[in-house]
Each structure stands twice: as C-alpha cells, then as structure tokens.
Design an enzyme around this catalytic site. Structure first.
Site, PDB file in Angstrom:
ATOM      1  N   HIS A 112       0.979  -1.030   0.036  1.00 48.83           N
ATOM      2  CA  HIS A 112       0.188  -0.118  -0.035  1.00 48.83           C
ATOM      3  C   HIS A 112       0.925   1.268  -0.051  1.00 48.83           C
ATOM      4  O   HIS A 112       2.029   1.325   0.749  1.00 48.83           O
ATOM      5  CB  HIS A 112      -1.034   0.004   1.156  1.00 48.83           C
ATOM      6  CG  HIS A 112      -1.890   1.163   1.101  1.00 48.83           C
ATOM      7  ND1 HIS A 112      -3.136   1.197   0.534  1.00 48.83           N
ATOM      8  CD2 HIS A 112      -1.834   2.339   1.944  1.00 48.83           C
ATOM      9  CE1 HIS A 112      -3.550   2.303   0.582  1.00 48.83           C
ATOM     10  NE2 HIS A 112      -2.922   3.072   1.532  1.00 48.83           N
ATOM     11  N   GLN A 176      10.271   2.765  -4.116  1.00 44.87           N
ATOM     12  CA  GLN A 176      10.285   2.224  -2.990  1.00 44.87           C
ATOM     13  C   GLN A 176       9.567   0.829  -2.810  1.00 44.87           C
ATOM     14  O   GLN A 176      10.234  -0.269  -1.963  1.00 44.87           O
ATOM     15  CB  GLN A 176      10.174   2.821  -1.551  1.00 44.87           C
ATOM     16  CG  GLN A 176      10.963   4.152  -1.530  1.00 44.87           C
ATOM     17  CD  GLN A 176      12.348   3.867  -1.875  1.00 44.87           C
ATOM     18  OE1 GLN A 176      12.922   2.910  -1.353  1.00 44.87           O
ATOM     19  NE2 GLN A 176      13.166   4.939  -2.525  1.00 44.87           N
TER      20      GLN A 176
HETATM   21  C1  GAR Z   1       0.878   0.490  -6.035  1.00 46.10           C
HETATM   22  O1  GAR Z   1       0.813   1.674  -5.725  1.00 46.10           O
HETATM   23  C2  GAR Z   1      -0.253  -0.121  -4.897  1.00 46.10           C
HETATM   24  O2  GAR Z   1       0.733   0.230  -3.924  1.00 46.10           O
HETATM   25  C3  GAR Z   1      -1.582   0.173  -4.776  1.00 46.10           C
HETATM   26  O3  GAR Z   1      -1.662   0.030  -6.317  1.00 46.10           O
HETATM   27  C4  GAR Z   1      -0.562   0.400  -6.816  1.00 46.10           C
HETATM   28  C5  GAR Z   1      -0.457  -0.493  -7.930  1.00 46.10           C
HETATM   29  O4  GAR Z   1       0.449  -0.239  -8.995  1.00 46.10           O
HETATM   30  N1  GAR Z   1      -2.293  -0.588  -3.947  1.00 46.10           N
HETATM   31  C6  GAR Z   1      -3.365  -0.163  -3.207  1.00 46.10           C
HETATM   32  O5  GAR Z   1      -3.391   1.078  -3.203  1.00 46.10           O
HETATM   33  C7  GAR Z   1      -3.981  -1.060  -2.284  1.00 46.10           C
HETATM   34  N2  GAR Z   1      -4.823  -0.319  -1.243  1.00 46.10           N
HETATM   35  P1  GAR Z   1       1.059  -1.422  -9.811  1.00 46.10           P
HETATM   36  O6  GAR Z   1      -0.129  -1.993 -10.640  1.00 46.10           O
HETATM   37  O7  GAR Z   1       1.915  -0.687 -10.985  1.00 46.10           O
HETATM   38  O8  GAR Z   1       2.016  -2.265  -8.895  1.00 46.10           O
END
Ligand code: GAR
Length: 216
Positions: A112, A176
């Site tokens: 998150h 990060q």
């Molecule tokens: C990431 O920033 C992750 O931390 C967030 O969604 C994004 C997915 O990016 N998750 C949440 O907000 C969960 N509550 P990605 O598809 O490029 O990995």
C-alpha cells in the site's frame, strides 16, 4: 533454498508485479510465480506475466456483484490448483473476504502506498499532500479482514518535498514499493516472519540493508 510458490492478484498496470518478476530472474528472490490472476480482462499485468511465460488468468467479476464470497471462492480454487503457498496482492482493487483469508491464513501480503495506518484506501498521495504531512512512504503487511489493515511487515519512508505533486510523490513512493515488496516476500520465503497479535518480528533481526528506513 526452496522457492516459495506465489500467486499474484492484480487489477492494473503491474509495476510491482514486474519488480517481483525481475528480482526472481536476477536470482534475488527465492520465489516462483505460479499464477497471475486479474479481475480485469485488459490489465497490462496479464501481458507482463505472459511475456515471462507465467500463467496469466482473468477471473471476471461480472455477475458477482454483492457476491464477494463466491468470487473469492473462485480465486481460492485457482490458487490452490496451482499449488500457491503465498498470495501477493499487487494493485488488486477488490476488497477480499474471509473466504480467501481463511484459505491462506497469514499467507496473504498486500502493498500500500502510504505509511499505514495513515491513509488507507484510495487517492492516498492526494490525502498526504492535503494533510501536509512531511513524510509518507509505503507498507507491506499481512492481510486481515479490514481494508489496508493487518500486521505490518516492512515500511519505507519517503520525505515529502515542498514542490511535490500527486504524481511526483507517487513516482518516488513506487520506487520504494518495488524494493520492499520483494524484501518482504524474501523474508517470508526464508521463514523469518513471526507474527504475534498485531506485531511482526523478523527472526534474526533486520540488518541495515533490509531495514529500509529512508532510502536514497
Ligand atoms: C501501487 O501503488 C500499490 O501500492 C497500490 O496500487 C498500486 C498498483 O500499482 N495498492 C493499493 O493502493 C492497495 N490499497 P502497480 O499495478 O503498478 O503495481
């Protein structure tokens, strides 16, 4: 070292998925991805999986409105069929139910983009900027029945700069995320995560290289 079989649940672009794939291919992570499952047919994550010969499965949520349990039962079936030992949520934008949690107790991780318990939910960088906090970051935690709650495994701190926008802050936090998710999976693979009520300790302790306080 035995590789942990992971199932990655995704909804979108999959940059965290890609970081895990890259770290496995670099030999930095004792894991293999047994399956990538998306609730969205057009998630770019599915392409990323296919590009690396990883089974990519779309499980549509159509027809499951108000039937989250039934949807999660489909996930459990697919994950168990693939011999998954650890489930990693990587931008999976559904609230999961006790059906999934009971099938994988203390074996579901989430990433998150905030320092939980601050700013759970959506639009978290916007909220951090609106609140004027000076530090944000990201968190990997075990999943429980709440939204973005559960025992915290590892966090990285990202300072907020005066000229930050939602986009610039998201970009630095994401860098990060890509490090700490793999680090948490590796600690799990090594059997070093001990959970006592809401606290996770790392057997053998965290060294400077895996403490991930403020990252350059
Ligand atoms: C990431 O920033 C992750 O931390 C967030 O969604 C994004 C997915 O990016 N998750 C949440 O907000 C969960 N509550 P990605 O598809 O490029 O990995």
């Amino acid at each position: 070292m035995k590789k942990v079989r992971i199932g990655v649940l995704v909804s979108g672009r999959g940059s965290n998925l890609q970081a895990v794939i890259d770290n496995i291919e670099l030999g930095l992570l004792a894991a293999e991805i047994a399956v990538v499952i998306s609730d969205q047919a057009d998630a770019y994550s599915l392409e990323r999986a296919k590009n690396h010969n990883i089974p990519a499965v779309h499980i549509s949520a159509k027809g499951y409105k108000g039937k989250r349990d039934a949807y999660d039962a489909l996930l459990v079936q697919e994950l168990q069929k693939r011999g998954v030992e650890l489930v990693c949520l990587a931008g999976f934008m559904r609230i999961i139910t006790p059906v999934l949690i009971a099938a994988f107790p203390h074996r579901i991780l989430n990433i998150h983009p905030s320092l939980l318990p601050a700013f759970p939910g959506l639009h978290v960088q916007k909220k951090a900027l609106e609140h004027g906090v000076k530090f944000s970051g990201c968190t990997v935690h075990f999943v429980d029945e709440g939204m973005d709650t559960g025992p915290i495994i590892i966090q990285a701190v990202v300072p907020i700069l005066d000229n930050d926008t939602e986009e610039s802050l998201s970009t630095r936090i994401l860098q990060q995320e890509h490090k700490i998710y793999s680090r948490a999976i590796q600690l799990f693979a090594e059997g070093r995560l001990k959970v006592e009520s809401n606290r996770v300790s790392v057997i053998g302790g965290l060294t400077e290289s895996n403490a991930f306080l403020i990252n350059p």
